[in-house]
Design a protein around this motif. Structure first.
Motif, short mmCIF file in Angstrom:
data_model
loop_
_atom_site.label_atom_id
_atom_site.label_comp_id
_atom_site.label_asym_id
_atom_site.label_seq_id
_atom_site.Cartn_x
_atom_site.Cartn_y
_atom_site.Cartn_z
N GLY A 74 0.81 -1.22 0.00
CA GLY A 74 0.00 0.00 0.00
C GLY A 74 0.83 1.26 0.00
N GLU A 75 2.07 1.18 -0.40
CA GLU A 75 2.99 2.34 -0.40
C GLU A 75 3.60 2.55 -1.77
OE1 GLU A 75 5.89 1.47 2.55
OE2 GLU A 75 4.44 1.41 4.17
N LEU A 76 2.78 2.58 -2.79
CA LEU A 76 3.27 2.78 -4.15
C LEU A 76 3.56 4.27 -4.36
CD1 LEU A 76 3.82 1.53 -6.91
CD2 LEU A 76 1.46 2.01 -7.51
N SER A 77 4.72 4.56 -4.92
CA SER A 77 5.07 5.96 -5.16
C SER A 77 5.01 6.28 -6.65
CB SER A 77 6.48 6.25 -4.62
OG SER A 77 7.44 5.62 -5.43
N SER A 78 4.79 7.53 -6.94
CA SER A 78 4.75 7.95 -8.34
C SER A 78 6.13 7.89 -8.98
CB SER A 78 4.17 9.37 -8.44
OG SER A 78 4.99 10.27 -7.74
N ALA A 79 7.19 7.96 -8.18
CA ALA A 79 8.55 7.86 -8.71
C ALA A 79 8.80 6.48 -9.31
CB ALA A 79 9.57 8.14 -7.61
N GLU A 80 8.27 5.43 -8.66
CA GLU A 80 8.44 4.08 -9.20
C GLU A 80 7.68 3.93 -10.53
OE1 GLU A 80 7.04 1.79 -5.89
OE2 GLU A 80 9.07 1.48 -5.13
N LEU A 81 6.48 4.51 -10.59
CA LEU A 81 5.71 4.45 -11.83
C LEU A 81 6.39 5.24 -12.94
CD1 LEU A 81 2.11 4.73 -10.39
CD2 LEU A 81 3.15 2.73 -11.42
N ASP A 82 7.00 6.35 -12.57
CA ASP A 82 7.72 7.14 -13.55
C ASP A 82 8.95 6.38 -14.07
OD1 ASP A 82 8.02 9.56 -15.05
OD2 ASP A 82 9.72 10.05 -13.73
N ARG A 83 9.65 5.68 -13.18
CA ARG A 83 10.78 4.85 -13.62
C ARG A 83 10.33 3.77 -14.59
NH1 ARG A 83 13.38 2.29 -8.75
NH2 ARG A 83 14.06 0.85 -10.36
N LEU A 84 9.15 3.20 -14.33
CA LEU A 84 8.60 2.18 -15.22
C LEU A 84 8.29 2.78 -16.59
CD1 LEU A 84 7.62 -0.71 -15.66
CD2 LEU A 84 5.39 0.03 -14.81
N ARG A 85 7.71 3.94 -16.61
CA ARG A 85 7.41 4.60 -17.89
C ARG A 85 8.67 4.86 -18.70
NH1 ARG A 85 3.04 9.38 -16.65
NH2 ARG A 85 1.20 8.05 -16.50
N ARG A 86 9.73 5.32 -18.02
CA ARG A 86 10.99 5.58 -18.71
C ARG A 86 11.62 4.29 -19.23
NH1 ARG A 86 14.40 8.21 -14.61
NH2 ARG A 86 12.66 7.89 -13.25
N ALA A 87 11.55 3.22 -18.43
CA ALA A 87 12.11 1.94 -18.86
C ALA A 87 11.37 1.41 -20.08
CB ALA A 87 12.05 0.92 -17.72
N ILE A 88 10.06 1.57 -20.10
CA ILE A 88 9.27 1.11 -21.24
C ILE A 88 9.58 1.95 -22.47
CG2 ILE A 88 6.92 0.95 -22.15
CD1 ILE A 88 6.05 0.08 -19.35
N ARG A 89 9.70 3.25 -22.29
CA ARG A 89 10.02 4.14 -23.40
C ARG A 89 11.37 3.77 -24.01
NH1 ARG A 89 11.11 9.29 -21.34
NH2 ARG A 89 9.22 8.97 -20.16
#
Length: 143
Positions: A92-107
């Motif tokens: 329950g501690e998901l951060s937007s920084a982790e999601l942003d890292r995922l977006r960059r990795a996918i890009r």
């Protein structure tokens, strides 16, 4: 020179023959080497440059094994980020920084792929990341 005893130095052999300027000693000159000596030096001078260019081109392209290694490395990076996101969701501690890292990795992965199946999987991951980002923004506004 040869040391013969406590007080004397003697010569062990005669004078050595002088070597050529190119550092080679004894050499047999054949008609083929005598006529093409100028051509050989010209080819060897350009061969070094062409060799370097060929090596650089090979490093850029890489073989199938090298391409596979790079793909596995990039996929490992995406899987690491997905693992961190999974742990964050479970805790329950998901951060937007982790999601942003995922977006960059996918890009970054999208730039290097030409496989339609992989593109579809990356689309699904990107969509899920966008949904989770929207959830985070919505909960941040509500708080």
């Amino acid at each position: 020179m040869k040391v013969t005893g406590p007080g004397g130095i003697g010569s062990s052999s005669g004078a050595r023959p002088a070597r050529g300027a190119d550092g080679e000693g004894f050499r047999i000159i054949t008609p083929e080497s005598a006529g093409g000596a100028g051509q050989v030096s010209n080819v060897s001078a350009t061969r070094g440059v062409m060799g370097v260019e060929a090596l650089i081109a090979l490093q850029d392209v890489g073989g199938p094994l090298e391409r596979k290694r790079r793909a596995v490395r990039r996929a490992g990076r995406i899987l690491d980020v997905l693992g961190e996101i999974k742990v964050g969701l479970l805790e329950g501690e998901l951060s937007s920084a982790e999601l942003d890292r995922l977006r960059r990795a996918i890009r970054d992965e999208r730039d290097a792929t030409e496989d339609p199946g992989l593109e579809a999987v990356l689309d699904e991951i990107e969509l899920r990341a966008a949904v989770e980002m929207a959830k985070l923004e919505r909960s941040a506004r509500a708080a």
